[in-house]
Motif scaffolding. Structure first.
Motif, mmCIF file in Angstrom:
data_model
loop_
_atom_site.group_PDB
_atom_site.id
_atom_site.type_symbol
_atom_site.label_atom_id
_atom_site.label_comp_id
_atom_site.label_asym_id
_atom_site.label_seq_id
_atom_site.Cartn_x
_atom_site.Cartn_y
_atom_site.Cartn_z
ATOM 1 N N ALA A 1 60.851 -14.371 -26.614
ATOM 2 C CA ALA A 1 61.057 -14.376 -25.166
ATOM 3 C C ALA A 1 59.955 -15.157 -24.457
ATOM 4 N N LEU A 2 58.735 -15.052 -24.938
ATOM 5 C CA LEU A 2 57.637 -15.807 -24.322
ATOM 6 C C LEU A 2 57.797 -17.306 -24.544
ATOM 7 N N VAL A 3 58.246 -17.703 -25.714
ATOM 8 C CA VAL A 3 58.501 -19.124 -25.966
ATOM 9 C C VAL A 3 59.644 -19.600 -25.061
ATOM 10 N N GLY A 4 60.645 -18.757 -24.865
ATOM 11 C CA GLY A 4 61.717 -19.081 -23.923
ATOM 12 C C GLY A 4 61.211 -19.203 -22.500
ATOM 13 N N PHE A 5 60.268 -18.340 -22.127
ATOM 14 C CA PHE A 5 59.645 -18.415 -20.807
ATOM 15 C C PHE A 5 58.896 -19.728 -20.637
ATOM 16 N N ALA B 1 59.642 -22.471 -22.141
ATOM 17 C CA ALA B 1 60.679 -23.498 -21.997
ATOM 18 C C ALA B 1 61.178 -23.546 -20.559
ATOM 19 N N LEU B 2 61.339 -22.378 -19.945
ATOM 20 C CA LEU B 2 61.752 -22.340 -18.538
ATOM 21 C C LEU B 2 60.695 -22.965 -17.632
ATOM 22 N N LEU B 3 59.422 -22.730 -17.926
ATOM 23 C CA LEU B 3 58.354 -23.361 -17.145
ATOM 24 C C LEU B 3 58.409 -24.880 -17.268
ATOM 25 N N ALA B 4 58.649 -25.376 -18.473
ATOM 26 C CA ALA B 4 58.755 -26.822 -18.668
ATOM 27 C C ALA B 4 59.971 -27.381 -17.939
ATOM 28 N N VAL C 1 63.328 -28.645 -24.442
ATOM 29 C CA VAL C 1 64.273 -28.635 -25.565
ATOM 30 C C VAL C 1 63.557 -28.257 -26.861
ATOM 31 N N ALA C 2 62.370 -28.819 -27.072
ATOM 32 C CA ALA C 2 61.606 -28.510 -28.284
ATOM 33 C C ALA C 2 61.231 -27.029 -28.336
ATOM 34 N N LEU C 3 60.864 -26.465 -27.199
ATOM 35 C CA LEU C 3 60.507 -25.044 -27.175
ATOM 36 C C LEU C 3 61.725 -24.158 -27.431
ATOM 37 N N VAL C 4 62.871 -24.540 -26.902
ATOM 38 C CA VAL C 4 64.097 -23.770 -27.173
ATOM 39 C C VAL C 4 64.431 -23.835 -28.663
ATOM 40 N N LEU C 5 64.301 -25.020 -29.252
ATOM 41 C CA LEU C 5 64.555 -25.138 -30.697
ATOM 42 C C LEU C 5 63.546 -24.322 -31.497
ATOM 43 N N GLY C 6 62.297 -24.287 -31.032
ATOM 44 C CA GLY C 6 61.288 -23.467 -31.702
ATOM 45 C C GLY C 6 61.612 -21.988 -31.614
ATOM 46 N N ALA C 7 62.074 -21.553 -30.451
ATOM 47 C CA ALA C 7 62.454 -20.145 -30.290
ATOM 48 C C ALA C 7 63.636 -19.798 -31.196
ATOM 49 N N ARG C 8 64.604 -20.700 -31.281
ATOM 50 C CA ARG C 8 65.743 -20.469 -32.178
ATOM 51 C C ARG C 8 65.289 -20.402 -33.628
ATOM 52 N N GLY C 9 64.335 -21.263 -33.977
ATOM 53 C CA GLY C 9 63.815 -21.247 -35.335
ATOM 54 C C GLY C 9 63.088 -19.954 -35.662
ATOM 55 N N GLY D 1 39.007 -23.828 -11.281
ATOM 56 C CA GLY D 1 39.393 -24.808 -10.283
ATOM 57 C C GLY D 1 40.034 -24.219 -9.043
ATOM 58 N N GLY D 2 40.067 -22.925 -8.918
ATOM 59 C CA GLY D 2 40.653 -22.310 -7.739
ATOM 60 C C GLY D 2 42.147 -22.062 -7.845
ATOM 61 N N THR D 3 42.735 -22.367 -8.977
ATOM 62 C CA THR D 3 44.167 -22.103 -9.169
ATOM 63 C C THR D 3 44.327 -21.076 -10.287
ATOM 64 N N THR D 4 43.844 -19.890 -10.017
ATOM 65 C CA THR D 4 43.881 -18.820 -11.005
ATOM 66 C C THR D 4 45.307 -18.487 -11.412
ATOM 67 N N TRP D 5 46.232 -18.552 -10.466
ATOM 68 C CA TRP D 5 47.629 -18.243 -10.777
ATOM 69 C C TRP D 5 48.170 -19.193 -11.835
ATOM 70 N N ALA D 6 47.807 -20.470 -11.763
ATOM 71 C CA ALA D 6 48.270 -21.431 -12.767
ATOM 72 C C ALA D 6 47.618 -21.147 -14.117
ATOM 73 N N GLY D 7 46.347 -20.757 -14.091
ATOM 74 C CA GLY D 7 45.667 -20.404 -15.328
ATOM 75 C C GLY D 7 46.312 -19.213 -16.007
ATOM 76 N N LEU D 8 46.678 -18.219 -15.222
ATOM 77 C CA LEU D 8 47.352 -17.044 -15.784
ATOM 78 C C LEU D 8 48.735 -17.401 -16.317
ATOM 79 N N LEU D 9 49.461 -18.205 -15.564
ATOM 80 C CA LEU D 9 50.821 -18.577 -15.941
ATOM 81 C C LEU D 9 50.855 -19.383 -17.230
ATOM 82 N N LEU D 10 49.815 -20.174 -17.467
ATOM 83 C CA LEU D 10 49.765 -20.984 -18.677
ATOM 84 C C LEU D 10 49.055 -20.295 -19.836
ATOM 85 N N SER D 11 47.960 -19.608 -19.547
ATOM 86 C CA SER D 11 47.104 -19.080 -20.613
ATOM 87 C C SER D 11 47.606 -17.784 -21.234
#
Length: 114
Positions: free
Chosen positions: A3-7, A9-12, A46-54, A83-93
């Motif tokens: 589900a996290l890999v799918g998430f 993919a949705l971010l991408a 697409v690559a992340l969706v294929l990875g999740a399927r795998g 850098g002042g964008t903590t939300w982006a750091g949380l969303l990615l990290s």
């Protein structure tokens, strides 16, 4: 973990849509770069969706590309905290760290007896 890999993919996919919107609505100053970035984000999704399927299918070969992507995502996400964008750091990290840890769990590691 799938589900996290799918998430991710949705971010991408959201990043690709954002670039397309910027290209169509706000007249991007560098349309070639916007198209290239949107296409790259779409290919990543697409690559992340294929990875999740795998992962769901128990394929061994999907771990390495997913591991590389998580490290790259952490490399982008961690500097966001300073850098002042903590939300982006949380969303990615956070998803990257969880998937990275999950890739080494017993559920994902191949069984040597199979």
């Amino acid at each position: 973990m799938v589900a996290l890999v799918g998430f991710e993919a949705l971010l991408a996919l959201a990043g690709a849509a954002y670039e397309v919107r910027g290209l169509l609505v706000s007249r991007a100053t560098e349309p070639g770069a916007a198209v290239a970035l949107a296409a790259s984000a779409l290919l990543l999704a697409v690559a992340l969706v294929l990875g999740a399927r795998g992962l769901l299918a128990g394929r061994r070969g999907v771990r390495a590309p997913l591991l590389v992507w998580q490290v790259l995502q952490l490399a982008v996400g961690l500097p966001q905290f300073g850098g002042g964008t903590t939300w982006a750091g949380l969303l990615l990290s956070v998803p990257a760290a969880l998937v990275l840890a999950g890739l080494f769990s017993r559920d994902v590691l191949p069984d040597p007896e199979r």
